[in-house]
Design a protein around this motif. Structure first.
Motif, PDB file in Angstrom:
ATOM      1  N   GLY A 143      -0.510   5.820   8.330  1.00 56.07           N
ATOM      2  CA  GLY A 143      -1.932   6.122   8.393  1.00 56.07           C
ATOM      3  C   GLY A 143      -2.392   6.841   9.649  1.00 56.07           C
ATOM      4  N   LYS A 144      -1.469   7.293  10.464  1.00 56.40           N
ATOM      5  CA  LYS A 144      -1.850   7.937  11.717  1.00 56.40           C
ATOM      6  C   LYS A 144      -2.303   9.380  11.515  1.00 56.40           C
TER       7      LYS A 144
ATOM      8  N   LEU B 196      -5.101  15.775   1.471  1.00 56.84           N
ATOM      9  CA  LEU B 196      -5.429  14.457   0.936  1.00 56.84           C
ATOM     10  C   LEU B 196      -6.935  14.296   0.770  1.00 56.84           C
ATOM     11  N   GLY B 197      -7.705  14.739   1.735  1.00 51.47           N
ATOM     12  CA  GLY B 197      -9.152  14.613   1.640  1.00 51.47           C
ATOM     13  C   GLY B 197      -9.711  15.335   0.431  1.00 51.47           C
ATOM     14  N   HIS B 198      -9.211  16.534   0.170  1.00 52.46           N
ATOM     15  CA  HIS B 198      -9.665  17.289  -1.002  1.00 52.46           C
ATOM     16  C   HIS B 198      -9.266  16.580  -2.293  1.00 52.46           C
ATOM     17  N   LEU B 199      -8.054  16.030  -2.306  1.00 56.37           N
ATOM     18  CA  LEU B 199      -7.585  15.307  -3.495  1.00 56.37           C
ATOM     19  C   LEU B 199      -8.473  14.091  -3.764  1.00 56.37           C
ATOM     20  N   LEU B 200      -8.778  13.319  -2.720  1.00 52.52           N
ATOM     21  CA  LEU B 200      -9.584  12.114  -2.896  1.00 52.52           C
ATOM     22  C   LEU B 200     -11.008  12.448  -3.328  1.00 52.52           C
ATOM     23  N   THR B 201     -11.523  13.582  -2.869  1.00 50.88           N
ATOM     24  CA  THR B 201     -12.852  13.996  -3.298  1.00 50.88           C
ATOM     25  C   THR B 201     -12.914  14.141  -4.810  1.00 50.88           C
ATOM     26  N   THR B 202     -11.863  14.706  -5.384  1.00 53.34           N
ATOM     27  CA  THR B 202     -11.791  14.861  -6.837  1.00 53.34           C
ATOM     28  C   THR B 202     -11.527  13.529  -7.525  1.00 53.34           C
TER      29      THR B 202
ATOM     30  N   LEU C 240       0.834  -1.203   0.000  1.00 55.77           N
ATOM     31  CA  LEU C 240       0.000   0.000   0.000  1.00 55.77           C
ATOM     32  C   LEU C 240       0.872   1.257   0.000  1.00 55.77           C
ATOM     33  N   ARG C 241       1.926   1.243   0.782  1.00 55.86           N
ATOM     34  CA  ARG C 241       2.807   2.406   0.837  1.00 55.86           C
ATOM     35  C   ARG C 241       3.401   2.708  -0.543  1.00 55.86           C
ATOM     36  N   MET C 242       3.867   1.694  -1.215  1.00 57.34           N
ATOM     37  CA  MET C 242       4.447   1.902  -2.533  1.00 57.34           C
ATOM     38  C   MET C 242       3.391   2.372  -3.531  1.00 57.34           C
ATOM     39  N   GLY C 243       2.248   1.696  -3.540  1.00 53.30           N
ATOM     40  CA  GLY C 243       1.205   2.044  -4.504  1.00 53.30           C
ATOM     41  C   GLY C 243       0.545   3.374  -4.211  1.00 53.30           C
ATOM     42  N   ASP C 244       0.341   3.689  -2.950  1.00 52.79           N
ATOM     43  CA  ASP C 244      -0.304   4.959  -2.600  1.00 52.79           C
ATOM     44  C   ASP C 244       0.603   6.143  -2.919  1.00 52.79           C
ATOM     45  N   ASN C 245       1.912   5.973  -2.748  1.00 53.89           N
ATOM     46  CA  ASN C 245       2.828   7.060  -3.106  1.00 53.89           C
ATOM     47  C   ASN C 245       2.692   7.441  -4.571  1.00 53.89           C
ATOM     48  N   THR C 246       2.738   6.446  -5.443  1.00 49.83           N
ATOM     49  CA  THR C 246       2.674   6.737  -6.870  1.00 49.83           C
ATOM     50  C   THR C 246       1.270   7.151  -7.301  1.00 49.83           C
TER      51      THR C 246
ATOM     52  N   TRP D 106      -8.068   7.929   5.786  1.00 51.96           N
ATOM     53  CA  TRP D 106      -7.312   7.325   6.890  1.00 51.96           C
ATOM     54  C   TRP D 106      -6.773   5.934   6.550  1.00 51.96           C
ATOM     55  N   ASP D 107      -7.206   5.363   5.423  1.00 55.67           N
ATOM     56  CA  ASP D 107      -6.711   4.058   4.989  1.00 55.67           C
ATOM     57  C   ASP D 107      -5.515   4.171   4.041  1.00 55.67           C
TER      58      ASP D 107
END
Length: 253
Positions: free
Chosen positions: A227-228, A234-240, A12-18, A79-80
């Motif tokens: 994830g802490k 991030l929240g604004h980015l995910l909304t889009t 997840l760390r690798m994939g979420d970064n990219t 948060w995930d």
């Protein structure tokens, strides 16, 4: 924590970064200062999204719940996510975007090179494919940082401001936790701290050519990769990024 759980966290760390940085860079599409940069940034974003597909695809396989890379990208809440705080920071001006890219690339290349020697053949294969793209990204971002840093008075000031703003987020790349320790002992991934010296050498060389001054070391701002804590960005980015799948669950083209 079991080794499978630690492995899943690492993927997840690798994939979420990219994924997150790929989305951030894609926001420049149609808005870059010149056409050549517009195309270059779009290609960089596509490379990172392609790497995301591999990392999150393997994560979904390891999780064993019948999910796909798309599920992990579009159906998780903020948060995930396990990305570095650095990659979720706003684009800012063109200089800030390229400074963020350079700092990430300098770490990413070292991480992927180490992962090509992973005892997990799937990880080694993904890294071997990704490191070629990441090496090109680093060459390009470093050249641009030098050109802007050692350019006009205005471009120099903007690049120094970008470095001052982003540098506090660098330390998170090298923090070590139980996940890292477990995977390092198994030979799957390197201890993040082991990459710091070479990373610092790269920064010193490129920033020296760019006539930029490295800020004084400060306490690393962390929390993203475990994830802490994430920033509000991030929240604004995910909304889009996630709105289509959230609005029309299961939609396909």
């Amino acid at each position: 924590m079991s080794r499978d759980a630690a492995f899943y966290e690492f993927l997840l760390r690798m994939g979420d970064n990219t994924l997150i940085l790929g989305h951030r860079v894609s926001e420049w599409c149609g808005h870059a200062p010149v056409l050549e940069e517009d195309i270059a940034l779009a290609n960089t974003a596509l490379d990172m999204i392609g790497q995301t597909q591999m990392w999150l695809g393997l994560a979904a396989e390891v999780q064993g719940e019948g999910k796909t890379a798309d599920d992990l990208a579009f159906l998780r809440d903020a948060w995930d996510f396990r990305n570095l705080l650095l990659v979720e920071m706003p684009n800012g001006d063109f200089g800030q975007t390229l400074m963020r890219q350079f700092v990430f690339d300098a770490w990413h290349v070292l991480q992927l090179r180490a992962l090509t020697q992973s005892t997990d053949e799937r990880v080694a294969a993904i890294a071997a494919k990704s490191v070629k793209e990441a090496t090109y990204h680093l060459d390009r971002s470093a050249e641009t940082v030098v050109a802007l840093g050692d350019g006009s008075e205005e471009s120099h000031a903007r690049m120094q401001a970008a470095l001052d703003y982003l540098y506090p987020y660098v330390g998170e790349m090298f923090l070590t936790d139980a996940v890292d320790t477990m995977l390092a002992e198994a030979g799957i991934a390197p201890d993040p701290a082991s990459l710091r010296a070479e990373f610092d050498e790269t920064l010193a060389r490129v920033l020296g050519e760019a006539t930029l001054t490295l800020p004084e070391a400060r306490r690393a701002r962390g929390g993203g990769r475990d994830g802490k804590m994430h920033t509000e960005h991030l929240g604004h980015l995910l909304t889009t990024m996630q709105w289509m799948q959230r609005a029309y669950p299961g939609a396909t083209w």
